[in-house]
Design an enzyme around this catalytic site. Structure first.
Site, PDB file in Angstrom:
ATOM      1  N   HIS A  81     -87.455  30.313 -25.843  1.00 35.66           N
ATOM      2  CA  HIS A  81     -87.980  30.382 -24.487  1.00 35.66           C
ATOM      3  C   HIS A  81     -87.914  31.813 -23.974  1.00 35.66           C
ATOM      4  O   HIS A  81     -87.140  32.635 -24.471  1.00 35.66           O
ATOM      5  CB  HIS A  81     -87.193  29.457 -23.569  1.00 35.66           C
ATOM      6  CG  HIS A  81     -87.455  28.014 -23.845  1.00 35.66           C
ATOM      7  ND1 HIS A  81     -86.971  27.000 -23.059  1.00 35.66           N
ATOM      8  CD2 HIS A  81     -88.160  27.395 -24.832  1.00 35.66           C
ATOM      9  CE1 HIS A  81     -87.365  25.832 -23.529  1.00 35.66           C
ATOM     10  NE2 HIS A  81     -88.079  26.047 -24.612  1.00 35.66           N
ATOM     11  N   CYS A  89     -85.208  25.726 -17.988  1.00 32.93           N
ATOM     12  CA  CYS A  89     -84.901  24.363 -18.427  1.00 32.93           C
ATOM     13  C   CYS A  89     -83.376  24.220 -18.505  1.00 32.93           C
ATOM     14  O   CYS A  89     -82.642  25.204 -18.403  1.00 32.93           O
ATOM     15  CB  CYS A  89     -85.552  24.079 -19.786  1.00 32.93           C
ATOM     16  SG  CYS A  89     -84.818  24.994 -21.160  1.00 32.93           S
ATOM     17  N   GLU A 141     -86.628  33.093 -21.378  1.00 33.35           N
ATOM     18  CA  GLU A 141     -85.315  33.511 -20.884  1.00 33.35           C
ATOM     19  C   GLU A 141     -84.429  34.001 -22.025  1.00 33.35           C
ATOM     20  O   GLU A 141     -83.774  35.046 -21.926  1.00 33.35           O
ATOM     21  CB  GLU A 141     -84.624  32.345 -20.155  1.00 33.35           C
ATOM     22  CG  GLU A 141     -85.349  31.849 -18.932  1.00 33.35           C
ATOM     23  CD  GLU A 141     -86.345  30.727 -19.194  1.00 33.35           C
ATOM     24  OE1 GLU A 141     -86.750  30.063 -18.228  1.00 33.35           O
ATOM     25  OE2 GLU A 141     -86.725  30.509 -20.362  1.00 33.35           O
ATOM     26  N   GLU A 168     -96.538  21.393  -6.852  1.00 31.07           N
ATOM     27  CA  GLU A 168     -95.500  20.453  -7.274  1.00 31.07           C
ATOM     28  C   GLU A 168     -95.785  19.892  -8.663  1.00 31.07           C
ATOM     29  O   GLU A 168     -94.895  19.803  -9.501  1.00 31.07           O
ATOM     30  CB  GLU A 168     -95.371  19.313  -6.269  1.00 31.07           C
ATOM     31  CG  GLU A 168     -94.269  18.340  -6.645  1.00 31.07           C
ATOM     32  CD  GLU A 168     -94.083  17.239  -5.628  1.00 31.07           C
ATOM     33  OE1 GLU A 168     -93.208  16.390  -5.858  1.00 31.07           O
ATOM     34  OE2 GLU A 168     -94.799  17.219  -4.618  1.00 31.07           O
ATOM     35  N   CYS A 181     -81.727  26.408 -21.346  1.00 28.15           N
ATOM     36  CA  CYS A 181     -81.705  27.841 -21.038  1.00 28.15           C
ATOM     37  C   CYS A 181     -80.709  28.143 -19.923  1.00 28.15           C
ATOM     38  O   CYS A 181     -79.973  29.122 -19.989  1.00 28.15           O
ATOM     39  CB  CYS A 181     -83.093  28.333 -20.645  1.00 28.15           C
ATOM     40  SG  CYS A 181     -84.221  28.506 -22.037  1.00 28.15           S
TER      41      CYS A 181
END
Length: 186
Positions: free
Chosen positions: A63, A93, A65, A27, A96
């Site tokens: 990024h 994010c 992606e 997490e 993106c």
């Protein structure tokens, strides 16, 4: 301290220690501040039918992606049906996610599935909106199950044929993120 030059790192196989650290579905992901994106691209009955590899964003403004679309689909062809599968260390994010959703709306011949080890900043409203936009644009979003980690290990990691020993809380963390994603997408 000055950061090294901006770059996107590409390759065929990830170092096993890097994989175990970056893809661990904890997490609180302290120190995991880049994205690893393992990809499969099926172009159907074309000469280069299946592409496979990975990207990581290293101190870069671009990024992973976005780099995928610029590097791996640089020669995008409207006549080809693309089935794209990503196994990512964390979900996209908000910026993106919004760009990918727009691209999927414009390029109807791309079917994208994203399997994320963990959800990036899932509590943030703009991240939730981005994930919803992806889902609405037809992207299949799922949190990686323990079996997905094993598949990614076997397919994208320099594992020297060693099996992946999943961490103790992998299944519980999957269930936690799975529930959070289901709540976001409902």
């Amino acid at each position: 301290m000055e950061l090294p030059p901006f770059e996107i790192i590409t390759g065929d196989r990830i170092d096993p220690l890097v994989f175990k650290f970056q893809f661990k579905n904890v997490e609180y992901s302290s120190g995991r501040n880049k994205t690893f994106l393992c990809y499969l691209v099926d172009k159907g009955n074309t000469a280069d039918g299946l592409l496979r590899g990975y990207l990581e964003d290293e101190h870069t403004g671009l990024h992973a992606e976005e780099a995928f679309f610029k590097q791996c689909l640089a020669h995008y062809d409207l006549a080809i049906k693309y089935t794209v599968t990503w196994y990512v260390s964390s979900s996209p994010c908000s910026a993106c996610a919004a760009r990918i959703a727009e691209l999927l709306k414009a390029w109807k011949n791309i079917k994208l599935s994203i399997f994320a080890a963990r959800l990036l900043e899932w509590e943030e409203a703009d991240v939730q909106a981005g994930l919803k936009a992806l889902h609405t644009a037809g992207c299949k979003l799922r949190v990686m199950k323990p079996l997905d980690f094993t598949y990614t290990w076997d397919t994208f990691v320099e594992n020297e044929e060693q099996p992946l020993n999943l961490w103790e809380d992998c299944k519980e963390n999957y269930e936690y993120y799975h529930e959070k994603l289901a709540d976001i997408l409902q």
